[in-house]
Motif scaffolding. Structure first.
Motif, short mmCIF file in Angstrom:
data_model
loop_
_atom_site.label_atom_id
_atom_site.label_comp_id
_atom_site.label_asym_id
_atom_site.label_seq_id
_atom_site.Cartn_x
_atom_site.Cartn_y
_atom_site.Cartn_z
N ALA A 1 3.68 -11.96 9.97
CA ALA A 1 3.74 -12.54 11.31
C ALA A 1 4.51 -11.57 12.20
CB ALA A 1 4.43 -13.90 11.28
N ALA A 2 4.20 -11.62 13.49
CA ALA A 2 4.87 -10.75 14.46
C ALA A 2 5.56 -11.60 15.52
CB ALA A 2 3.86 -9.81 15.11
N ARG A 3 6.77 -11.19 15.87
CA ARG A 3 7.52 -11.83 16.94
C ARG A 3 8.02 -10.76 17.88
NH1 ARG A 3 10.91 -16.17 13.20
NH2 ARG A 3 9.11 -17.50 12.70
N SER A 4 7.86 -10.99 19.17
CA SER A 4 8.20 -9.92 20.11
C SER A 4 8.57 -10.48 21.46
CB SER A 4 7.01 -8.96 20.24
OG SER A 4 7.32 -7.87 21.08
N VAL A 5 9.36 -9.68 22.19
CA VAL A 5 9.70 -9.94 23.59
C VAL A 5 9.44 -8.65 24.35
CG1 VAL A 5 11.50 -10.59 25.22
CG2 VAL A 5 11.44 -11.64 22.95
N GLU A 6 8.70 -8.73 25.43
CA GLU A 6 8.36 -7.53 26.19
C GLU A 6 9.63 -6.81 26.65
OE1 GLU A 6 4.57 -7.67 28.69
OE2 GLU A 6 5.19 -9.78 28.67
N SER A 7 9.62 -5.49 26.43
CA SER A 7 10.71 -4.58 26.82
C SER A 7 11.97 -4.79 25.99
CB SER A 7 11.06 -4.72 28.32
OG SER A 7 9.93 -4.44 29.12
N GLN A 8 11.89 -5.57 24.89
CA GLN A 8 13.07 -5.78 24.05
C GLN A 8 12.82 -5.43 22.58
OE1 GLN A 8 15.17 -9.47 24.51
NE2 GLN A 8 14.72 -9.61 26.70
N GLY A 9 11.57 -5.32 22.19
CA GLY A 9 11.29 -4.92 20.83
C GLY A 9 10.40 -5.89 20.09
N THR A 10 10.04 -5.49 18.87
CA THR A 10 9.11 -6.26 18.04
C THR A 10 9.69 -6.40 16.63
OG1 THR A 10 7.23 -5.42 19.30
CG2 THR A 10 6.75 -6.37 17.13
N CYS A 11 9.39 -7.54 16.01
CA CYS A 11 9.83 -7.80 14.64
C CYS A 11 8.62 -8.22 13.82
CB CYS A 11 10.89 -8.90 14.63
SG CYS A 11 11.43 -9.37 12.98
N PHE A 12 8.32 -7.46 12.77
CA PHE A 12 7.26 -7.81 11.83
C PHE A 12 7.89 -8.41 10.58
CE2 PHE A 12 5.17 -4.60 14.44
CZ PHE A 12 3.94 -5.20 14.68
N ILE A 13 7.46 -9.63 10.21
CA ILE A 13 8.01 -10.35 9.06
C ILE A 13 6.93 -10.47 8.00
CG2 ILE A 13 9.15 -12.46 8.28
CD1 ILE A 13 9.85 -12.96 11.25
N MET A 14 7.22 -9.93 6.82
CA MET A 14 6.26 -9.98 5.71
C MET A 14 6.86 -10.77 4.54
SD MET A 14 5.18 -5.95 5.78
CE MET A 14 6.90 -5.45 5.90
N VAL A 15 6.03 -11.54 3.88
CA VAL A 15 6.46 -12.30 2.70
C VAL A 15 5.53 -11.93 1.54
CG1 VAL A 15 6.89 -14.56 1.70
CG2 VAL A 15 7.32 -14.19 4.13
N PHE A 16 6.14 -11.42 0.45
CA PHE A 16 5.38 -11.01 -0.74
C PHE A 16 5.81 -11.83 -1.95
CE2 PHE A 16 5.41 -7.17 1.87
CZ PHE A 16 4.11 -6.72 1.76
N PRO A 17 4.89 -12.12 -2.88
CA PRO A 17 5.32 -12.65 -4.18
C PRO A 17 6.11 -11.57 -4.93
CG PRO A 17 2.96 -12.98 -3.83
CD PRO A 17 3.42 -12.04 -2.78
N VAL A 18 7.18 -11.99 -5.60
CA VAL A 18 7.94 -11.02 -6.40
C VAL A 18 7.10 -10.51 -7.56
CG1 VAL A 18 9.98 -10.73 -7.85
CG2 VAL A 18 10.14 -12.05 -5.74
N ARG A 19 6.35 -11.41 -8.19
CA ARG A 19 5.45 -11.03 -9.28
C ARG A 19 4.06 -11.58 -8.98
NH1 ARG A 19 8.85 -8.11 -9.78
NH2 ARG A 19 10.31 -7.73 -11.51
N GLN A 20 3.04 -10.78 -9.27
CA GLN A 20 1.66 -11.18 -9.03
C GLN A 20 1.15 -11.94 -10.25
OE1 GLN A 20 -0.07 -10.84 -6.26
NE2 GLN A 20 1.50 -9.66 -5.18
N THR A 21 0.71 -13.19 -10.05
CA THR A 21 0.17 -13.99 -11.15
C THR A 21 -1.34 -13.94 -11.21
OG1 THR A 21 0.19 -15.94 -9.72
CG2 THR A 21 2.12 -15.57 -11.08
N ALA A 22 -1.98 -13.45 -10.14
CA ALA A 22 -3.44 -13.39 -10.13
C ALA A 22 -3.93 -12.13 -10.84
CB ALA A 22 -3.94 -13.39 -8.69
N SER A 23 -5.03 -12.23 -11.52
CA SER A 23 -5.63 -11.09 -12.22
C SER A 23 -6.45 -10.26 -11.26
CB SER A 23 -6.52 -11.59 -13.36
OG SER A 23 -7.59 -12.33 -12.82
N VAL A 24 -6.85 -9.07 -11.71
CA VAL A 24 -7.70 -8.20 -10.89
C VAL A 24 -9.02 -8.89 -10.60
CG1 VAL A 24 -8.93 -5.99 -10.86
CG2 VAL A 24 -6.61 -6.12 -11.78
N GLU A 25 -9.51 -9.68 -11.58
CA GLU A 25 -10.78 -10.40 -11.34
C GLU A 25 -10.65 -11.38 -10.20
OE1 GLU A 25 -9.33 -9.98 -14.21
OE2 GLU A 25 -10.73 -8.67 -15.30
#
Length: 531
Positions: free
Chosen positions: A500-524
């Motif tokens: 997600a992105a949060r921003s204010v014009e002329s003040q900057g932008t913040c990109f927020i990412m959330v990842f699983p620590v471990r992947q439980t899904a297989s390649v399939e």
């Protein structure tokens, strides 16, 4: 307990001693008035009463005792040394006594009489107690039976009023009551509606063996018809002390719903088959499209290189060109460079699916190597980058590097001209896959934040910036192809994460990412997502 009533203390003592020796529980009274008071308070099995007493003689006491409902059945033995004439003995029996003993008496004979009358008194008292208990039990059962009749009548009234087929049986499964709807399926009360595989009686027997509610889907036909319809049969026990004493059966027509459900299920199966075929075709189409993008991008690079080479030759061999011609050549070179970058980004975007191997990666090392590669650009921009400790995640190494590279390059590109560029990268574990999830030390997800102090943008475009070829600024002011953030979004999707992105014009932008620590899904499973 035995009560001795005598005004002579010597008589009381001798008689009490005799009874104590034979384990009797003894109480004493010195007058008739005291005896009556004790009789009202205590329970006695036998009274030994002296006839000759002052104020109130034994006959008067006996008549008073017989008048009390509590003591009227207590046996009384008169004991007298003076009043031994027949008329006194007769009066003693008439006033309520069961025996009249004159003195001197044989202690053994008196003791036998006391034991006998005491035993008879105790038996009488127990019989009276049993009689009282039995009467109470009979009364209770009468009231319970009355309430049961009322409840049964109420139940039958309710069952008669409902539109379903309703009936009740006893604990053995014998029909006791049926409502009028029953006769649409059976000619008599003792007949059972016919099912496709027998009759309802078999379901009742199964419920009786199980001793709990049974719900069965059955096919039943009405009298005078040949077609069977779908019904639901509910058999519910009415339990008393944990045992089913009665069963209530309800037969509900579900034919239309069942047919509709079968039709819906058939359509779902057909639609699922269509979707499987469509998905296969889509996968084939996506593969062909990726191959086309890869081949087309490579084929486009060759004429693009020739454009750049010949443009440079014109600029070098036929110098000095005219001002107008030089301007044209510069535009050709700039356009060719933008096209080269666009082709490179398209190749990156189409190749994201190619790498599928997850591994445990220390993001600190990834970021450190990336900043070394970008050192020249960072120094040229006069930018500073601070990063807190980053976690170790299960990711695709090449792709996670691409995420950091695109976000940092984006921040450098959209820095404000009059403000030194500063980029801050932080990370923390969170409890769930959500941008605003609470931070916890051992969470299953990791939230990574990339914050800058650049030109920012209106949050009305917070979702659009991740779409391919979306640009919020013109290419004349800021170079770029509009694919970088789309690549970031696609990589994070492949990692089962979110951004997600949060921003204010002329003040900057913040990109927020959330990842699983471990992947439980297989390649399939990843391949199945087709992202």
């Amino acid at each position: 307990m035995v009560l001795i009533v005598d005004d002579n203390q010597e008589n009381v003592f001798s008689l009490k001693t005799l009874l104590d020796l034979h384990k009797f529980d003894v109480d004493t009274a010195n007058s008739g008035e005291e005896a009556l008071k004790k009789i009202l308070k205590n329970t006695y099995s036998l009274i030994i009463l002296d006839v000759q007493m002052p104020d109130m003689d034994g006959f008067e006491v006996a008549e008073a005792v017989s008048g009390y409902s509590k003591s009227k059945d207590i046996p009384i033995i008169f004991l007298s040394a003076v009043n031994t004439h027949k008329k006194f003995i007769t009066k003693g029996y008439a006033s309520g006594g069961i025996d009249y003993v004159t003195k001197p008496f044989d202690p053994d004979i008196l003791l036998l009489k006391i034991k006998t009358f005491y035993k008879l008194s105790e038996q009488t008292r127990r019989l009276q107690e049993m009689d009282r208990v039995l009467r109470d039990e009979i009364e209770f059962r009468k009231r319970a039976e009355s309430r049961l009749k009322d409840n049964v009548a109420e139940l039958e009234s309710i069952l008669e009023s409902i539109p379903q087929v309703a009936f009740t049986t006893d604990f053995d499964g014998n029909v006791e009551f049926v409502n009028q709807n029953w006769y649409q399926f059976a000619g008599r009360r003792d007949e059972f509606p016919q099912c496709e595989e027998g009759d309802i009686r078999q379901y009742i027997k199964t419920a009786i063996r199980a001793q709990h509610q049974q719900v069965n889907e059955v096919k039943v036909k009405k009298l005078g018809t040949e077609a069977f319809r779908f019904y639901v049969l509910y058999l519910t026990p009415v339990k008393h002390h944990g045992i089913a004493s009665k069963w209530v059966g309800i037969l509900t027509d579900i034919h239309e719903q069942k047919i509709a459900a079968q039709l819906l299920e058939k359509r779902v199966q057909e639609r699922t088959t269509e979707l499987v075929h469509a998905n296969q075709k889509l996968e084939e189409s996506n593969y062909e499209l990726q191959q086309f993008a890869f081949i087309a991008s490579h084929d486009l690079q060759e004429p693009l290189r020739k454009i750049q080479v010949f443009s440079n030759l014109l600029n070098e061999k036929y110098t000095p060109p005219s001002v107008q011609a030089q301007g044209y050549l510069e535009k050709i070179n700039l356009s060719a460079e933008r096209l080269r970058k666009l082709i490179a980004d398209v190749l990156d975007y189409s190749n994201i699916k190619g790498e599928t191997a997850f591994s445990i990666v220390d993001l600190n090392g990834v970021l450190e190597r990336l900043l070394t590669d970008l050192e020249v650009v960072i120094r040229a921009k006069g930018a500073t980058i601070t990063a807190g400790p980053l976690p170790t995640l299960e990711v695709i190494p090449v792709q996670i590097r691409q995420v950091f590279q695109n976000l940092i390059s984006n921040a450098l590109k959209f820095a404000r001209k009059d403000v030194p560029c500063h980029i801050e990268i932080t990370a923390e574990h969170v409890a769930e896959k959500a941008v605003d999830a609470a931070a916890v030390p051992d969470g299953d997800y990791c939230r990574i934040t990339v914050r800058d102090n650049g030109i920012g943008f209106s949050e009305d475009y917070a979702e659009k910036i991740f779409e391919i070829f979306q640009r919020l600024n013109t290419s004349e002011r800021y170079e770029g192809t509009g694919i970088g953030l789309a690549i970031v979004k696609k990589v994070i999707d492949r990692h089962y994460g979110l951004i997600a992105a949060r921003s204010v014009e002329s003040q900057g932008t913040c990109f927020i990412m959330v990842f699983p620590v471990r992947q439980t899904a297989s390649v399939e499973a990843l391949e199945h997502l087709n992202i």
